[in-house]
Write a protein that holds these residues in place. Structure first.
Motif, mmCIF file in Angstrom:
data_model
loop_
_atom_site.group_PDB
_atom_site.id
_atom_site.type_symbol
_atom_site.label_atom_id
_atom_site.label_comp_id
_atom_site.label_asym_id
_atom_site.label_seq_id
_atom_site.Cartn_x
_atom_site.Cartn_y
_atom_site.Cartn_z
ATOM 1 N N HIS A 1 0.831 -1.192 0.000
ATOM 2 C CA HIS A 1 0.000 0.000 0.000
ATOM 3 C C HIS A 1 0.876 1.258 0.000
ATOM 4 C CE1 HIS A 1 -3.286 -2.689 1.798
ATOM 5 N NE2 HIS A 1 -3.727 -2.264 0.632
ATOM 6 N N VAL A 2 0.349 2.302 -0.602
ATOM 7 C CA VAL A 2 1.092 3.564 -0.676
ATOM 8 C C VAL A 2 0.312 4.647 0.068
ATOM 9 C CG1 VAL A 2 2.081 2.885 -2.887
ATOM 10 C CG2 VAL A 2 0.013 4.302 -2.844
ATOM 11 N N THR A 3 0.995 5.768 0.338
ATOM 12 C CA THR A 3 0.385 6.873 1.064
ATOM 13 C C THR A 3 0.347 8.101 0.172
ATOM 14 O OG1 THR A 3 1.223 6.011 3.165
ATOM 15 C CG2 THR A 3 0.517 8.314 3.128
ATOM 16 N N SER A 4 -0.814 8.692 0.076
ATOM 17 C CA SER A 4 -0.969 9.885 -0.759
ATOM 18 C C SER A 4 -0.031 10.995 -0.283
ATOM 19 C CB SER A 4 -2.418 10.383 -0.704
ATOM 20 O OG SER A 4 -2.572 11.565 -1.450
ATOM 21 N N GLY B 1 -0.044 2.458 -7.499
ATOM 22 C CA GLY B 1 -0.201 1.791 -6.216
ATOM 23 C C GLY B 1 -1.546 2.126 -5.602
ATOM 24 N N TYR B 2 -1.975 1.321 -4.648
ATOM 25 C CA TYR B 2 -3.255 1.549 -3.977
ATOM 26 C C TYR B 2 -3.019 1.942 -2.522
ATOM 27 C CZ TYR B 2 -6.203 -0.309 -7.723
ATOM 28 O OH TYR B 2 -6.867 -0.502 -8.914
ATOM 29 N N THR B 3 -3.847 2.863 -2.036
ATOM 30 C CA THR B 3 -3.822 3.188 -0.608
ATOM 31 C C THR B 3 -4.563 2.087 0.143
ATOM 32 O OG1 THR B 3 -5.904 4.427 -0.636
ATOM 33 C CG2 THR B 3 -3.889 5.642 -1.191
ATOM 34 N N VAL C 1 -7.737 3.576 -2.963
ATOM 35 C CA VAL C 1 -7.629 4.663 -3.932
ATOM 36 C C VAL C 1 -6.398 4.432 -4.799
ATOM 37 C CG1 VAL C 1 -7.385 7.155 -4.249
ATOM 38 C CG2 VAL C 1 -8.782 6.255 -2.362
ATOM 39 N N LEU C 2 -6.593 4.473 -6.114
ATOM 40 C CA LEU C 2 -5.486 4.261 -7.042
ATOM 41 C C LEU C 2 -4.613 5.513 -7.109
ATOM 42 C CD1 LEU C 2 -4.137 2.385 -9.134
ATOM 43 C CD2 LEU C 2 -5.627 3.442 -10.871
ATOM 44 N N MET C 3 -3.316 5.339 -6.884
ATOM 45 C CA MET C 3 -2.359 6.443 -6.896
ATOM 46 C C MET C 3 -1.316 6.197 -7.991
ATOM 47 S SD MET C 3 -3.708 7.922 -4.235
ATOM 48 C CE MET C 3 -2.568 9.225 -3.801
ATOM 49 N N ARG C 4 -0.632 7.298 -8.375
ATOM 50 C CA ARG C 4 0.461 7.178 -9.338
ATOM 51 C C ARG C 4 1.643 8.020 -8.869
ATOM 52 N NH1 ARG C 4 0.628 8.561 -15.881
ATOM 53 N NH2 ARG C 4 2.384 7.161 -16.332
ATOM 54 N N CYS C 5 2.808 7.472 -9.091
ATOM 55 C CA CYS C 5 4.034 8.179 -8.721
ATOM 56 C C CYS C 5 4.366 9.208 -9.816
ATOM 57 C CB CYS C 5 5.177 7.175 -8.545
ATOM 58 S SG CYS C 5 6.753 7.920 -8.041
ATOM 59 N N TRP D 1 3.435 10.256 -4.461
ATOM 60 C CA TRP D 1 2.229 9.517 -4.783
ATOM 61 C C TRP D 1 1.058 10.474 -4.842
ATOM 62 C CZ3 TRP D 1 2.651 4.978 -6.821
ATOM 63 C CH2 TRP D 1 3.660 4.090 -6.437
ATOM 64 N N ARG D 2 0.372 10.487 -5.999
ATOM 65 C CA ARG D 2 -0.797 11.327 -6.195
ATOM 66 C C ARG D 2 -1.925 10.482 -6.785
ATOM 67 N NH1 ARG D 2 3.573 14.744 -7.566
ATOM 68 N NH2 ARG D 2 3.582 16.707 -6.364
ATOM 69 N N GLN D 3 -3.152 10.927 -6.534
ATOM 70 C CA GLN D 3 -4.297 10.182 -7.053
ATOM 71 C C GLN D 3 -4.241 10.137 -8.578
ATOM 72 O OE1 GLN D 3 -8.035 11.213 -5.297
ATOM 73 N NE2 GLN D 3 -9.241 9.934 -6.669
ATOM 74 N N ALA D 4 -4.426 8.928 -9.128
ATOM 75 C CA ALA D 4 -4.323 8.742 -10.577
ATOM 76 C C ALA D 4 -5.561 9.287 -11.296
ATOM 77 C CB ALA D 4 -4.152 7.266 -10.887
#
Length: 294
Positions: A254-257, A270-272, A276-280, A291-294
């Motif tokens: 899991h990743v952190t926004s 990555g997913y929180t 929530v789907l995030m993108r580097c 990491w930001r929301q995709a």
């Protein structure tokens, strides 16, 4: 020579016949593997299996026994095993369906429809009935049709059997809900019918994606569940395609926004913990990507 009253003769005959019939009935229904009996006598209650307590399909297996479809294996007097993880053979499948249908009377052919099933085979009647009903024609070979009774039953063939058992009902197949069942899959129509009835919805592999795994063999416990759902109503039907796998590459943790993700993962997804789907990504002026929301 001494003669006896007719009433006495009839009474003795009734007692002798009553002693013989249960034995004959049980011998005729012996399972192909071990000393199992599948169809219980009228005065023979459904067994309680010693190896299904707590099993995910315990209730369905108990229903199968109460319906007289199987008695499993009698391993000692009064002690029975169902062997839920054993694969169900094609010969056993014929027996299950025949008995589920009420063991109907029909003209049993004196010549076997299959070159590998003799007329004295333990499940000859059931296999002949399966062929007579058009549920299975087996394999066509140069020497003649083969049923292959000792072959395990795969999930796609099981779908075919059950669809034909229900007289091949028409339905709107639509889009396959399974990512491993396409228009070119041999028994796609039958598999999608199972899903539409909630008889089998396969495996949820995440991201709204499902797999049917058509070439995997069916276990005895799974067969109990399929027959139970077919007869008593299935689970929630699976129709349409909801599969939306995330883009790749994807990190496994899991990743952190807003957290730094490093240059090595620039463009990764990555997913929180909340899904929530995030993108580097790295914005102009930033020294490190985040990491930001995709």
């Amino acid at each position: 020579m001494r003669t006896f009253p007719r009433s006495l003769v009839l009474a003795i005959a009734a007692v002798v016949l009553g002693m013989l019939l249960p034995t004959a009935a049980l011998a005729a229904s012996a399972d192909v593997r071990g000393t199992s009996v599948i169809a219980p006598a009228v005065d023979n209650p459904a067994p309680i299996f010693t190896d299904t307590n707590g099993h995910v399909f315990e209730n369905e297996i108990a229903w199968l026994a109460s319906a007289g479809v199987t008695r499993g294996w009698e391993v000692s007097p009064g002690m029975y095993e169902f062997r839920p993880q054993a694969q169900i053979l094609r010969g056993e499948m014929a027996a299950f369906l025949y008995r589920l249908s009420g063991s109907p009377n029909f003209d049993v052919p004196t010549t076997s429809p299959f070159i590998d099933v003799s007329t004295d085979f333990v499940f000859y009647r059931e296999i002949a009935w399966l062929a007579e009903q058009g549920i299975s024609a087996g394999w066509s070979t140069p020497a003649g049709a083969e049923f292959r009774p000792f072959l395990s039953t795969s999930r796609d063939v099981m779908a075919r059997f059950l669809h034909r058992f229900q007289l091949s009902p028409a339905f709107d197949a639509g889009v396959s809900p399974f990512r491993d069942v396409t228009g070119s899959t041999v028994f796609a129509t039958e598999i999608l019918w199972l899903a539409s009835e909630g008889i089998s919805t396969g495996w949820n592999v995440g991201y709204g994606c499902y797999e049917y795994r058509p070439y995997q063999n069916v276990t005895r416990s799974e067969m109990a569940a399929f027959l139970y759902r077919m007869e008593n109503g299935g689970t929630t039907p699976l129709v349409g395609n909801t599969c939306a796998p995330p883009p790749s590459p994807l990190v496994s943790d899991h990743v952190t926004s807003g957290a730094f993700c490093g240059q090595a993962r620039l463009g990764w997804y990555g997913y929180t913990v909340t899904g929530v789907l995030m993108r580097c990504t790295q914005l102009p002026g930033e020294t490190q990507p985040r990491w930001r929301q995709a």
